[in-house]
Design an enzyme around this catalytic site. Structure first.
Site, PDB file in Angstrom:
ATOM      1  N   ASP A 136       0.876  -1.159   0.000  1.00  0.00           N
ATOM      2  CA  ASP A 136       0.000   0.000   0.000  1.00  0.00           C
ATOM      3  C   ASP A 136       0.928   1.228   0.000  1.00  0.00           C
ATOM      4  OD1 ASP A 136      -2.184   1.829   0.682  1.00  0.00           O
ATOM      5  OD2 ASP A 136      -1.287   1.824   2.695  1.00  0.00           O
TER       6      ASP A 136
ATOM      7  N   ASP B 122      -0.012   5.088   0.847  1.00  0.00           N
ATOM      8  CA  ASP B 122      -0.207   6.075   1.905  1.00  0.00           C
ATOM      9  C   ASP B 122      -0.266   5.419   3.287  1.00  0.00           C
ATOM     10  OD1 ASP B 122      -0.567   8.967   2.082  1.00  0.00           O
ATOM     11  OD2 ASP B 122      -2.450   8.463   3.076  1.00  0.00           O
TER      12      ASP B 122
ATOM     13  N   ARG C 239      -0.177  11.284   3.434  1.00  0.00           N
ATOM     14  CA  ARG C 239      -0.196  12.456   2.547  1.00  0.00           C
ATOM     15  C   ARG C 239       1.155  13.156   2.399  1.00  0.00           C
ATOM     16  NH1 ARG C 239      -5.570  15.782   3.770  1.00  0.00           N
ATOM     17  NH2 ARG C 239      -5.476  16.158   1.553  1.00  0.00           N
TER      18      ARG C 239
ATOM     19  N   ARG D 188     -13.746  10.743 -12.040  1.00  0.00           N
ATOM     20  CA  ARG D 188     -12.382  10.325 -12.361  1.00  0.00           C
ATOM     21  C   ARG D 188     -12.426   9.087 -13.246  1.00  0.00           C
ATOM     22  NH1 ARG D 188     -10.139  10.430  -6.169  1.00  0.00           N
ATOM     23  NH2 ARG D 188     -10.683  12.582  -5.689  1.00  0.00           N
TER      24      ARG D 188
ATOM     25  N   ARG E 110     -15.138  19.630  -2.765  1.00  0.00           N
ATOM     26  CA  ARG E 110     -13.695  19.391  -2.688  1.00  0.00           C
ATOM     27  C   ARG E 110     -12.859  20.661  -2.729  1.00  0.00           C
ATOM     28  NH1 ARG E 110     -12.247  14.550  -2.385  1.00  0.00           N
ATOM     29  NH2 ARG E 110     -10.100  15.047  -2.902  1.00  0.00           N
TER      30      ARG E 110
ATOM     31  N   ARG F 144     -12.243  22.061   5.712  1.00  0.00           N
ATOM     32  CA  ARG F 144     -12.156  20.597   5.666  1.00  0.00           C
ATOM     33  C   ARG F 144     -12.165  20.023   7.079  1.00  0.00           C
ATOM     34  NH1 ARG F 144      -9.296  16.239   2.822  1.00  0.00           N
ATOM     35  NH2 ARG F 144      -9.307  17.442   0.928  1.00  0.00           N
TER      36      ARG F 144
ATOM     37  N   SER G  76     -15.177  13.085   1.888  1.00  0.00           N
ATOM     38  CA  SER G  76     -15.887  12.559   0.725  1.00  0.00           C
ATOM     39  C   SER G  76     -16.374  11.118   0.838  1.00  0.00           C
ATOM     40  CB  SER G  76     -15.019  12.718  -0.522  1.00  0.00           C
ATOM     41  OG  SER G  76     -13.759  12.173  -0.297  1.00  0.00           O
TER      42      SER G  76
ATOM     43  N   ASP H  57      -1.465  -0.535   6.039  1.00  0.00           N
ATOM     44  CA  ASP H  57      -1.708   0.047   7.375  1.00  0.00           C
ATOM     45  C   ASP H  57      -3.187   0.082   7.759  1.00  0.00           C
ATOM     46  OD1 ASP H  57      -2.127   2.079   5.386  1.00  0.00           O
ATOM     47  OD2 ASP H  57      -2.180   3.560   7.003  1.00  0.00           O
TER      48      ASP H  57
HETATM   49 MG   LIG Z   1      -2.778   3.185   3.631  1.00  0.00          MG
END
Ligand SMILES: [Mg+2]
Length: 249
Positions: free
Chosen positions: A12, A14, A21, A123, A134, A141, A179, A209
């Site tokens: 994975d 992120d 991020r 998308r 967004r 946010r 979202s 994670d």
């Molecule tokens: Mg992750």
């Protein structure tokens, strides 16, 4: 050493290869470089390739044997794009339109403190619906996230969307902070496994994670074709990868 083993170490992105991020660290890159001599390596993440490059570097595709942005709905072998599926091809214009029309109507009826723009983002591999929009600022946010925890805005919308559109094979889940992620059922991270077949890989280890139920690594972590490893962040990934490498040597 008799060359590479027919084993894939799949990561994975992120929270596993990179801090949440943020950009990949030198430590993780060195780990990837060193294990690539022994096993095949690949990454799988929900974002598109542009976002993956922001986090892992412009040259990230060449750094891996397999790249699966958008959960493998796009499939790269090294830097070559081998396959790319599209949301709209699977769902169809009519059903998509029905879902969008319903969502816009639903969003117009909910009362939340702040609304901005880009409520529905279309998308290649998914659609993203956001009650606040967004284009909100970072502070907005954050406030929405708190408001949402209290009033379950997204949770209730997901329930309603599921009730209406489950029959079309569309999956809805709460994603990120503001979202709702929308994609065809089965387009979670397990989607990428199909691309590995026929390429001589005999074993797949997956590192992620968010392996708890409801997390976006849950499905692949539990998949019987994969040996799942749960990690707490990039440093933990490096540690657990070296442990596994020792075990299989
Ligand atoms: Mg992750």
């Amino acid at each position: 050493m008799e060359g590479k083993k027919k084993i894939l170490f799949l990561f994975d992105v992120d929270g596993t290869l990179t801090p949440s991020r943020e950009k990949i660290t030198q430590n993780v890159r060195e780990m990837l470089e060193s294990i690539r001599k022994k096993v095949y390596i690949g990454f799988v993440g929900g974002s598109d390739i542009e976002k993956q490059k922001e986090q892992m570097g412009e040259d990230c595709l060449g750094f891996f044997d397999f790249g699966f942005p958008e959960n493998g709905v796009s499939f790269y072998e090294g830097e070559v794009l081998v396959e790319q599926e599209r949301f709209i091809n699977v769902i169809g214009e009519e059903r998509y339109k029905e879902m969008v029309n319903f969502s816009l109507e639903y969003l117009s009826k909910i009362d939340i403190p702040v609304k901005r723009g880009t409520f529905i983002e279309y998308r290649n591999s998914m659609v993203n619906i956001s009650p606040i929009g967004r284009s909100c600022s970072r502070d907005e946010r954050k406030s929405f996230k708190e408001y949402d925890v209290k009033y379950r805005i997204r949770e209730r919308m997901v329930e309603e969307l599921k009730r209406r559109f489950d029959k079309y094979g569309i999956h809805f889940s709460i994603g990120g902070e503001i979202s709702i992620d929308v994609f065809p059922k089965g387009w979670d991270k397990t989607y990428c496994i199909r691309h590995v077949h026929g390429r001589g890989i005999r074993e797949i280890y997956f590192f992620g994670d968010m392996t708890h139920q409801g997390g976006n690594d849950y499905e692949i972590f539990k998949d019987e074709r994969v040996k799942g490893v749960c990690v707490a962040g990039p440093d933990d990934t490096v540690e657990k990868v070296y442990e596994k490498i020792k075990e299989i040597n």
